[in-house]
Scaffold this motif. Sequence first.
Motif, PDB file in Angstrom:
ATOM      1  N   VAL B  20     -28.784  36.182  53.566  1.00  0.00           N
ATOM      2  CA  VAL B  20     -27.991  35.004  53.955  1.00  0.00           C
ATOM      3  C   VAL B  20     -27.850  34.007  52.805  1.00  0.00           C
ATOM      4  CG1 VAL B  20     -28.518  35.166  56.418  1.00  0.00           C
ATOM      5  CG2 VAL B  20     -29.961  33.753  54.942  1.00  0.00           C
ATOM      6  N   ARG B  21     -28.486  34.318  51.659  1.00  0.00           N
ATOM      7  CA  ARG B  21     -28.394  33.350  50.552  1.00  0.00           C
ATOM      8  C   ARG B  21     -26.956  33.115  50.096  1.00  0.00           C
ATOM      9  NH1 ARG B  21     -31.705  34.161  45.066  1.00  0.00           N
ATOM     10  NH2 ARG B  21     -30.066  35.699  44.765  1.00  0.00           N
ATOM     11  N   PRO B  22     -26.130  34.160  49.936  1.00  0.00           N
ATOM     12  CA  PRO B  22     -24.762  33.915  49.462  1.00  0.00           C
ATOM     13  C   PRO B  22     -23.927  33.110  50.458  1.00  0.00           C
ATOM     14  CG  PRO B  22     -25.349  36.237  49.262  1.00  0.00           C
ATOM     15  CD  PRO B  22     -26.396  35.617  50.078  1.00  0.00           C
ATOM     16  N   GLY B  23     -24.171  33.268  51.724  1.00  0.00           N
ATOM     17  CA  GLY B  23     -23.374  32.523  52.703  1.00  0.00           C
ATOM     18  C   GLY B  23     -23.857  32.801  54.113  1.00  0.00           C
ATOM     19  N   PRO B  24     -23.453  31.973  55.104  1.00  0.00           N
ATOM     20  CA  PRO B  24     -23.936  32.131  56.473  1.00  0.00           C
ATOM     21  C   PRO B  24     -23.516  33.467  57.078  1.00  0.00           C
ATOM     22  CG  PRO B  24     -22.692  30.083  56.201  1.00  0.00           C
ATOM     23  CD  PRO B  24     -22.486  30.870  54.965  1.00  0.00           C
ATOM     24  N   LEU B  25     -24.406  34.070  57.857  1.00  0.00           N
ATOM     25  CA  LEU B  25     -24.133  35.342  58.540  1.00  0.00           C
ATOM     26  C   LEU B  25     -24.675  35.256  59.948  1.00  0.00           C
ATOM     27  CD1 LEU B  25     -25.264  37.990  55.888  1.00  0.00           C
ATOM     28  CD2 LEU B  25     -22.908  37.537  56.608  1.00  0.00           C
ATOM     29  N   GLY B  60     -38.035  26.208  59.583  1.00  0.00           N
ATOM     30  CA  GLY B  60     -37.036  25.412  58.854  1.00  0.00           C
ATOM     31  C   GLY B  60     -36.459  26.115  57.646  1.00  0.00           C
ATOM     32  N   TRP B  61     -36.556  27.463  57.600  1.00  0.00           N
ATOM     33  CA  TRP B  61     -35.992  28.195  56.454  1.00  0.00           C
ATOM     34  C   TRP B  61     -34.510  28.473  56.685  1.00  0.00           C
ATOM     35  CZ3 TRP B  61     -40.597  32.019  57.194  1.00  0.00           C
ATOM     36  CH2 TRP B  61     -41.769  31.413  56.728  1.00  0.00           C
ATOM     37  N   LEU B  62     -34.143  28.565  57.947  1.00  0.00           N
ATOM     38  CA  LEU B  62     -32.735  28.817  58.295  1.00  0.00           C
ATOM     39  C   LEU B  62     -32.258  27.729  59.231  1.00  0.00           C
ATOM     40  CD1 LEU B  62     -32.694  32.659  59.123  1.00  0.00           C
ATOM     41  CD2 LEU B  62     -31.983  31.554  56.995  1.00  0.00           C
ATOM     42  N   LYS B  63     -30.930  27.566  59.256  1.00  0.00           N
ATOM     43  CA  LYS B  63     -30.312  26.693  60.260  1.00  0.00           C
ATOM     44  C   LYS B  63     -29.281  27.527  60.991  1.00  0.00           C
ATOM     45  CE  LYS B  63     -30.819  22.011  59.793  1.00  0.00           C
ATOM     46  NZ  LYS B  63     -30.248  20.796  60.170  1.00  0.00           N
ATOM     47  N   ALA B  64     -29.141  27.292  62.288  1.00  0.00           N
ATOM     48  CA  ALA B  64     -28.172  28.089  63.049  1.00  0.00           C
ATOM     49  C   ALA B  64     -27.058  27.191  63.554  1.00  0.00           C
ATOM     50  CB  ALA B  64     -28.877  28.750  64.228  1.00  0.00           C
ATOM     51  N   GLU B  65     -25.831  27.729  63.525  1.00  0.00           N
ATOM     52  CA  GLU B  65     -24.710  26.961  64.095  1.00  0.00           C
ATOM     53  C   GLU B  65     -23.684  27.930  64.687  1.00  0.00           C
ATOM     54  OE1 GLU B  65     -23.380  26.326  59.475  1.00  0.00           O
ATOM     55  OE2 GLU B  65     -24.482  24.839  60.642  1.00  0.00           O
ATOM     56  N   ASN B  77     -24.103  31.616  63.467  1.00  0.00           N
ATOM     57  CA  ASN B  77     -24.309  31.892  62.045  1.00  0.00           C
ATOM     58  C   ASN B  77     -25.608  31.259  61.555  1.00  0.00           C
ATOM     59  OD1 ASN B  77     -22.110  33.457  61.503  1.00  0.00           O
ATOM     60  ND2 ASN B  77     -20.778  31.730  60.993  1.00  0.00           N
ATOM     61  N   TYR B  78     -26.318  32.004  60.697  1.00  0.00           N
ATOM     62  CA  TYR B  78     -27.557  31.493  60.102  1.00  0.00           C
ATOM     63  C   TYR B  78     -27.308  31.160  58.643  1.00  0.00           C
ATOM     64  CZ  TYR B  78     -29.777  33.161  64.330  1.00  0.00           C
ATOM     65  OH  TYR B  78     -30.118  33.338  65.627  1.00  0.00           O
ATOM     66  N   ARG B  79     -27.693  29.921  58.284  1.00  0.00           N
ATOM     67  CA  ARG B  79     -27.480  29.460  56.913  1.00  0.00           C
ATOM     68  C   ARG B  79     -28.851  29.132  56.315  1.00  0.00           C
ATOM     69  NH1 ARG B  79     -26.678  24.459  55.541  1.00  0.00           N
ATOM     70  NH2 ARG B  79     -26.228  23.808  57.675  1.00  0.00           N
ATOM     71  N   ILE B  80     -29.015  29.483  55.046  1.00  0.00           N
ATOM     72  CA  ILE B  80     -30.325  29.227  54.422  1.00  0.00           C
ATOM     73  C   ILE B  80     -30.436  27.749  54.032  1.00  0.00           C
ATOM     74  CG2 ILE B  80     -29.686  29.758  52.019  1.00  0.00           C
ATOM     75  CD1 ILE B  80     -32.425  31.325  51.934  1.00  0.00           C
ATOM     76  N   THR B  81     -31.654  27.189  54.194  1.00  0.00           N
ATOM     77  CA  THR B  81     -31.874  25.777  53.837  1.00  0.00           C
ATOM     78  C   THR B  81     -32.562  25.703  52.483  1.00  0.00           C
ATOM     79  OG1 THR B  81     -34.042  25.790  54.849  1.00  0.00           O
ATOM     80  CG2 THR B  81     -32.222  25.162  56.264  1.00  0.00           C
ATOM     81  N   THR B  82     -32.690  24.508  51.969  1.00  0.00           N
ATOM     82  CA  THR B  82     -33.383  24.339  50.687  1.00  0.00           C
ATOM     83  C   THR B  82     -34.810  24.877  50.792  1.00  0.00           C
ATOM     84  OG1 THR B  82     -32.245  22.231  50.734  1.00  0.00           O
ATOM     85  CG2 THR B  82     -33.681  22.629  48.859  1.00  0.00           C
ATOM     86  N   LYS B  83     -35.442  24.561  51.936  1.00  0.00           N
ATOM     87  CA  LYS B  83     -36.810  25.040  52.155  1.00  0.00           C
ATOM     88  C   LYS B  83     -36.815  26.573  52.193  1.00  0.00           C
ATOM     89  CE  LYS B  83     -40.704  24.132  55.198  1.00  0.00           C
ATOM     90  NZ  LYS B  83     -41.089  23.789  56.559  1.00  0.00           N
TER      91      LYS B  83
END
Lengths: 865, 109
Positions: B20-25, B60-65, B77-83
């Motif tokens: 998921v680093r390149p983009g939300p999946l 808190g490693w991913l965020k979902a929307e 979709n899961y997006r990677i956070t800074t953490k």
Amino acid sequence: MITLFRRVWHLVNRSRRERDLLSEMAEHRDAMHDPSRFGDTHRLLEYSRDAWGWNWLDDAMQDLSVGMRTFVKSPSFAITATLILTFGIGLNVTLFQMISVGLLRPPAVKHAESWVRFLRAAPHSTTSTVPYPLTQFVNDNNNGVLAAVILEYQSDLAWGREAEDEITASFVSTNWFDETGYGAAHGRVLSDALDGRADAPAVVLSHEFWRNHLGADPNLIGRVAYIDRRPVTIAGVAAAALPGLDFVVPDVFLPITQREYFYPQSTLLRSWSDEAVDMYGRLAPGVSATVAREALRTTMQAAAAGHKEVKKDEWLEPLLATSNFMRDGERQAVLAVLSLIGALTTLVLVVAAANLGNLVMSRATGRVRELGVRMALGARRTRIVRQLVIESVPLVAMGALGSLGFAWAAATTIAALGGFPPYMDFRIKWGTVVLTVALALISLVVVGLLPAWKVAQQHLIDALKDGGQNVSRTLDRARLRRVMVVAQVAGSCLLLIVAGMMVRSVQRAIRSSAGFDYERAAVLSMPLGRYGMPVDARRSYWYQVKERVLANPEVEAAAIVTAAPLGGRVFETAYDATPGLRTLTQSVDAEYFDTMQIRLLSGRVFNASEPDAVIVSRRLALEMYGTLDVLGRGFPLSAGGRSRSSADVAKLSAPEGTIIGVAADAHSIKVDANDVAELYRPLTVGDFSEVELVARARTDADRLPPILREAAMLDRRVIPGARVMHEDFARRMQGPRMASAIAGGIGMLTLALACLGIFGVVSYGVALRTKEIGIRVALGARQPALLRSIVRQVLTPVGIGAAIGLVLAIPVGVALGSEPFYLENADPVAFAGALAVFASAGAVSALWPAYQVLKRNPVDSLRHS
Amino acid sequence: MPKTTGLPPGTLILLILRVVRPGPLHGYAIAQRIRQLSSEQLTVEEGSLYPALQKALANGWLKAEWATSDSGRQVRNYRITTKGLKQLETEQHDYQRMADAIAIILESA
């Protein structure tokens, strides 16, 4: 912290989040070629919950609901358990509530932390009151260590144009209200500006007096009232919550500067020898009590330089309000007694919790098969322990709630019966709730955790094979159960003995008061000093009044005494020859012994002029000389009495003289004390500064007060006070009677708990061994042998418990031997009585279930599975 | 937690974060991408994927929307956070170190 917040946020929104997850998984499944490979979404949901760490909460809620269901389904167990815990926790909470409201609380005044009370101290004596001029001198010359000085002087006065009602008054300095921070409920309070002059008499009524005696009439403000037959203006009514500095609320407050308006001849405001007023000071900011004491030494030396009544080595000893104006030693003594009472009430909780723990363990023992099934299905031991503990939570929670109710009801009842002033607020406060929760948690450990831990230690899966019989038997014989029985028996034995000792001390007080006749006596007091009468005139006035009293046919006898029985201040001396004995000295006239019906064992009463003669009580003679044959001997045995300093003793005096008589023991002053003896000496002229008259009625003491008052008003200025002695006695015994009744009640309840514990252990043991007993009966075993074998199970723990209780009772009795309980050390009657009560109750509770099972037909017992 | 097949233990989170680093999946796409990138050598079972995603969310490693996919479906979709990026770096480093250590042992034996 953010992670925790995120998890809590998830918990709050859990149902929505789980709906999202379910629909997400549904979408995923739909997108798959072979949706059947996705698996069970509910199982996945369960695993996902694990990721958020809240599964334990779900389990706990489930266990809790099981516990609630059990609670509802067995109401008799639930009610018994709740009552046991209510009693155990409630007693401790009540004690805390009483102490936090009534004791060890600084007075509720402005800047409570900086108030001190000053004692006048010399190397060998201390007095709690100081002369008025000295207070003014200190106020003017305190080197800046005091921010304020306030004064109080308690006095009995008469209210009404014809002085018809006796009231209590506080003559206070005019800054009293400003400095303590109390305002007026109506009108105004006293103030420096308005009440400083001696010619403008104003009175502030206490809220209680205004409400109870004057019908709470707000229109009274500004009206004229009469105090000691003199007109005063009612300036206002003080605020309702007014405990003041010394927790004494008088009926009225009067400015001390206007005292001469009431008593023009009084020398109180000018005399350096009249130690009369209570002196309080507010320390200046940043000044400690120690600094103030040292700084005021200089002030006292300056006072000594100008006034011979003050000695150079005297100082003012400050006692902090935050220590309840007690010295360190006194405070420690109070704390020690309170801690001991706290320890005893904690013991009640231990007994209650051990009892309930035993009950819970018995119930859990009946569930070993169910628990075995759970373990067979994969539950860990910790999970079983958690389940059993959580199931006990509703019990403990109900017990905690009940105990709060108990504490409120008990404190309110004691406050109402004990006549505590209304400003003492016995409502439940946060501190009490916190204590209740803490005690409930401790109870949970004993009631829930210990039995659960013990049950979970067993081979529960094996219980599935034999129906749980082996495990049940192991649990029945568990050491924990015996320890709990020992704790219950020891605690209840100890409490019973203490209760027995308290009841005995009240009995002793009543018996010793039989040494004088208080039933038919009354007391007359007249503060003649207030009217400026010289001491010689006072003496002749008193004798004239005595003649008038004796002239009344209702009066059988009358006598003059410095301190009438059940009241008054006495001189207290500790002699080297009688260690541990306090000698109370009264000056009496020759008729005192006849009036109070105190028997003279040998010798005679005083003649007209023999100032050096003394009469000793039986106990004093025996303890000082070892014999009653003491007539003609010098008193005291060895020269030089050692004076004992006490805040309550106005003057210290160690009389010396020749013994002319031995009187029977009559603890007329401290009726409940067990370490006092009496010494009588003849009245001297000087004694007439403060004496009272006691009279004995021919028929009924209640007829005496009007007769005494009438006789006293030879001079119409004099406003006398008269009271019957049996009321004083009832008042004096109220506290000890109540304390012993409470202790007795607690002792009996704890006994009931311990018996319930013994009963439970024996009846459970019997239930497990029904088959074996049946076989033994069928094989011809005799009943006594069977009873012995059944009861043997509890004999050892009960014996150990009783021994521990007996041994512990000795130091407890010693510790409570002095004020305020005066328990008799190692009182054999209390010990034997408590043991007899315990032995009979314990025997019944152990034999009853055994007898019940033996009454059944042995064939029935064999059919029992 | 169910076992994953074809994935070394403890590496699922690492792989999820990596893809998921390149983009939300969304969840399905994550599983697909892992399979594609590993030339179909590694398969993520759904039974492991969703608990692992929840763990990453909880930490808190991913965020979902919620979003609408190309096919018009509602997907999460899961997006990677800074953490999450930091965690990825740590896990990658740890994995590399362990793989190297294992390789050394295997070569020496």
